[in-house]
Design an enzyme around this catalytic site. Structure first.
Site, short mmCIF file in Angstrom:
data_model
loop_
_atom_site.label_atom_id
_atom_site.label_comp_id
_atom_site.label_asym_id
_atom_site.label_seq_id
_atom_site.Cartn_x
_atom_site.Cartn_y
_atom_site.Cartn_z
N ASP A 151 -2.15 -4.49 1.21
CA ASP A 151 -1.49 -4.19 0.00
C ASP A 151 -0.51 -3.12 -0.26
O ASP A 151 -0.92 -1.65 0.22
CB ASP A 151 -3.01 -3.27 -1.35
CG ASP A 151 -2.39 -3.40 -2.78
OD1 ASP A 151 -2.33 -3.64 -3.81
OD2 ASP A 151 -3.11 -1.89 -2.96
N GLU A 159 2.31 -7.10 1.23
CA GLU A 159 2.38 -7.35 -0.15
C GLU A 159 3.60 -5.75 -0.36
O GLU A 159 3.33 -5.05 -0.22
CB GLU A 159 1.86 -6.76 -1.20
CG GLU A 159 1.98 -6.87 -2.40
CD GLU A 159 1.64 -5.91 -3.56
OE1 GLU A 159 2.23 -5.91 -5.21
OE2 GLU A 159 0.71 -4.85 -3.20
#
Ligand code: CA
Length: 523
Positions: A208, A244
């Protein structure tokens, strides 16, 4: 002349037989399915999606043909989205227990499906015991090993530690303090977290908020990515790591220098990306050209890395709104990305045409198992201010061969017929018809052609063999039809310029929103 022709025919027959045997083989599709855990499937009636619920839906997930599920964070957290973690080695009680997780992994594995976790290590929750211990030490003016775990500065900074003159960084707000990723202790703890979940059968991690690791410092970020990847591969060489990095192509390419397996294909995603624009405008040619360039750029930086193309995710408005609720255009969008090289990612509910835009909660509405029976659904996130606009749930679409759901199933199963679509090298092939997305993917002596008609309405006819020659200067002896989705007409399943039974046997006619996958000799 006659002898030459006989020889050619014999060779062709040999080649044809070899191709026919190969062509029936089915492998893993390599497609990932993103599940926003709290909104997917509720097993115990509390309205919150949970791990047992996902395990109960594995037949559905298997029928979709995906080979990997990505679970958004499953750890205890004060937030409904769980992206601020309280304990990395635990399961949030509302999602179940570690036994439930093990059950899910075991049942998924039986179906050839791996489980990928969201690894949120840019920051923790401000309620995490590490952060609380550090803040308490600052208030008391005492030493603590956790002072080095976050980025504290005296006298000024983003957020103040209450009752002190100390401040801390938090890229996503005061409740998500950034970890100090240069700390050896933090890195050792991250290694422990990875090892713990690998010991529970996890086969991949989605990283993330990669661009916030060292905001703006790409080299430091790439170094940290390399550390995470090497740690994950040391524990399990098959572990898949995807990051990401919601940023520009230039920065994404710089981060591929880490050797990470994948970074999500943000440059082609979202409303302005070439995939949804191609579906919206009925033009496939731009997709082939852009993707050829993008894939080559990735391979130039990191030869073993592969793209993870997608349309939208839990942070981006749903495809439905962007494509004016047009199911045919949604089929085109699916065709344009699910046959690309790499490991495509489907966001849960996208395969149904679910809607949702505006605040994030609306992008995470309950999986629509049925539009008729709300008892089958999770509750929407608390602050969602949109209702689901889609009126046909899984129950209805399941039985409709023309549904978006069945188009997704067909596409993902088609993809599984061509293993080279994972690691292969892509070459765009211009046809002179801008509606068509036509490209070659070659890997290790195997080669396929993908042809998509991105126009939702108009059909298109292409002599594949002539078009291939015009684009590459190479003569194809023939092409074997592996499969198609939509309405595709060919003169038999073997396209060849040498066949005598029809003069136009290289031709393929694709109705609007149709695609075909062909196997050819490697160049
Ligand atoms: Ca539940």
């Amino acid at each position: 002349m006659r002898r030459a022709f006989c020889l050619l025919t014999a060779l062709l027959l040999l080649f044809s037989c070899a191709v026919a045997e190969e062509g029936t083989e089915r492998s893993a599709s390599g497609v990932t399915y993103e599940i926003f855990v709290g909104s997917f499937a509720d097993s115990d009636g509390d309205g919150i999606g949970d791990l047992r619920g996902i395990a109960d839906k594995l037949d559905y997930i298997e029928a979709l043909g995906v080979s990997n599920i990505w679970l958004t964070p499953i750890h205890p957290s004060p937030s409904y989205h769980h992206y601020d973690v309280l304990d990395y080695d635990a399961i949030a009680p509302e999602f179940g227990t570690l036994a439930d997780f093990d059950h899910l992994v075991t049942e998924a594995k039986k179906r050839g499906i791996t489980v990928m976790l969201d690894l949120v290590v840019n920051h923790t929750s401000s309620e995490h015991p590490w952060f609380k211990a550090a803040c308490e030490a600052l208030r008391r003016g005492e030493e603590s090993e956790y002072l080095d775990w976050y980025n504290f500065t005296e006298g000024g900074g983003a957020f103040v530690v209450t009752d002190t003159n100390w401040y801390y960084e938090g890229s996503f707000g005061y409740h998500m303090p950034d970890l100090n990723l240069d700390s050896d202790a933090v890195r050792a703890e991250i290694a422990n977290i990875i090892a713990f979940w690998q010991s529970h059968g996890v086969k991949g991690f989605r990283l993330d908020a990669v661009t916030s690791y060292y905001s703006g410092a790409d080299r430091s970020t790439a170094d940290f990515l390399r550390f995470v990847c090497e740690t994950a591969k040391a524990g399990d060489p098959e572990c898949y790591v995807v990051g990401e990095a919601w940023t520009t192509e230039q920065t994404i390419l710089a981060l591929y220098a880490s050797g990470i397996d994948s970074l999500f294909g943000f440059p082609a995603a979202d409303q302005k990306g070439v995939l949804l624009q191609g579906a919206l405008n009925g033009r496939g040619v731009g997709v082939a050209r852009f993707e050829e360039h993008y894939h080559a750029a990735i391979k130039a930086v990191s030869p073993h890395s592969l793209d993870a193309p997608f349309l939208t995710n839990h942070d981006i408005a749903r495809v439905r709104g962007m494509l004016r609720s047009d199911v045919t255009e949604m089929k085109v969008a699916a065709m344009l990305y699910l046959l690309l090289p790499g490991r495509p990612v489907v966001y849960y509910g996208e395969e149904l045409g679910m809607g949702g835009s505006g605040i994030d909660e609306n992008k995470r509405l309950p999986m629509l198992w049925s539009a008729e029976d709300e008892t089958l659904l999770c509750n929407p996130p608390e602050n969602a201010n949109q209702k689901q606009k889609l009126k046909q749930g899984v129950d209805v679409q399941n039985d409709d061969p023309d549904s978006l759901l069945n188009t997704y199933r067909d596409l993902i199963h088609l993809r599984a017929l061509a293993p080279e679509l994972e690691h292969g090298i892509m070459t765009a092939l211009d046809t002179g018809n801008d509606a068509l997305c036509f490209f070659r993917v070659e890997d290790g002596g195997r080669c396929v052609l993908v042809l998509v008609n991105a126009d939702a309405q108009e059909s298109a006819t292409l002599d594949v063999l002539k078009a291939y020659f015009a684009a590459t200067g190479e003569v194809l002896m023939g092409a074997k039809v592996l499969g198609s989705v939509g309405d595709v007409t060919t003169h038999g399943d073997w396209l060849s310029p040498l066949r005598s039974d029809t003069p136009k046997s290289g031709e393929v006619t694709l109705a609007g929103a149709s695609c075909v996958l062909l196997r050819v000799d490697a160049p």
